[in-house]
Design an enzyme around this catalytic site. Sequence first.
Site, mmCIF file in Angstrom:
data_model
loop_
_atom_site.group_PDB
_atom_site.id
_atom_site.type_symbol
_atom_site.label_atom_id
_atom_site.label_comp_id
_atom_site.label_asym_id
_atom_site.label_seq_id
_atom_site.Cartn_x
_atom_site.Cartn_y
_atom_site.Cartn_z
ATOM 1 C CG ASP A 34 5.829 18.872 -0.490
ATOM 2 O OD1 ASP A 34 6.707 18.145 -0.986
ATOM 3 O OD2 ASP A 34 5.098 18.519 0.457
ATOM 4 C CE LYS A 56 4.630 13.460 -2.590
ATOM 5 N NZ LYS A 56 4.135 12.740 -1.408
ATOM 6 C CG MET A 170 -6.066 16.916 -1.412
ATOM 7 S SD MET A 170 -5.117 15.524 -0.719
ATOM 8 C CE MET A 170 -5.994 15.233 0.842
#
Length: 258
Positions: A34, A56, A170
Amino acid sequence: MGKVYLVGAGPGDPDLITVKGLKAIQQADVILYDRLINEELLQHASPYAELVFCGKRPDQHSLTQDQINALLCDYAEQGNVVTRLKGGDPFIFGRGGEEAEVLSRHGISYEIVPGITSGSAAPAYAGIPLTHRDYSSSVAFVSGVSKQDGSAENYWEHLAKGPDTLCIYMGVRKLPDICDKLIRYGRDPQTPIALVHWGTTKGQQTVTGTLIDIQEKSHLIQNPSMIVIGEVVRLRDQLKWFEETPPQELFPQEAIVG
């Protein structure tokens, strides 16, 4: 049939990889990694290993989750040892549970290798203990991305009245809304808050404030960042060791795993 290792690569400092995680990197035929992993870890891979970037970014995916799931199955079914390298811990906002479900449905052997999650590591490097006998006896790891229906209000109302310390993943883009909801549902506007950007790495930056004024300072901080809310943030002024004594490598990785 091969095997898949779902590995937590830790929060950013390459020395925080577990010994088992490092072995999984070294022994892999294929590594799917990732964006948030420290790419120094890939130096431990076999020169013959295939490296597949699955990065991502917010609203911008190199591969969709369905495509990643399909690759894991395809590579394993070809007889490969596959290491799925994920930032932090694969089972804490890492979608590792979804990947494990797919592997289980296809009858593919797998192991979970836990990692150090940024929710605990970033505050630690910023000098913020998540629990403290004088300040906090409970902590919650929280997603800043909540459902947009009526349940979102219940979600933030519960958090405003619940755990002493909140660690929010997030959440930077929704910081104004998060602070507003916590205040609306009962958190003191003067509750301390910290934003830790690229925690545990050389690029770490920390900004502190309160729920009522952090937005005036938050423009200095972008993703990826951890948000920490609670009285424990007050301890940072005393415990901010990272800025004063940056961590040093204790042992070469080769000495740990041979």
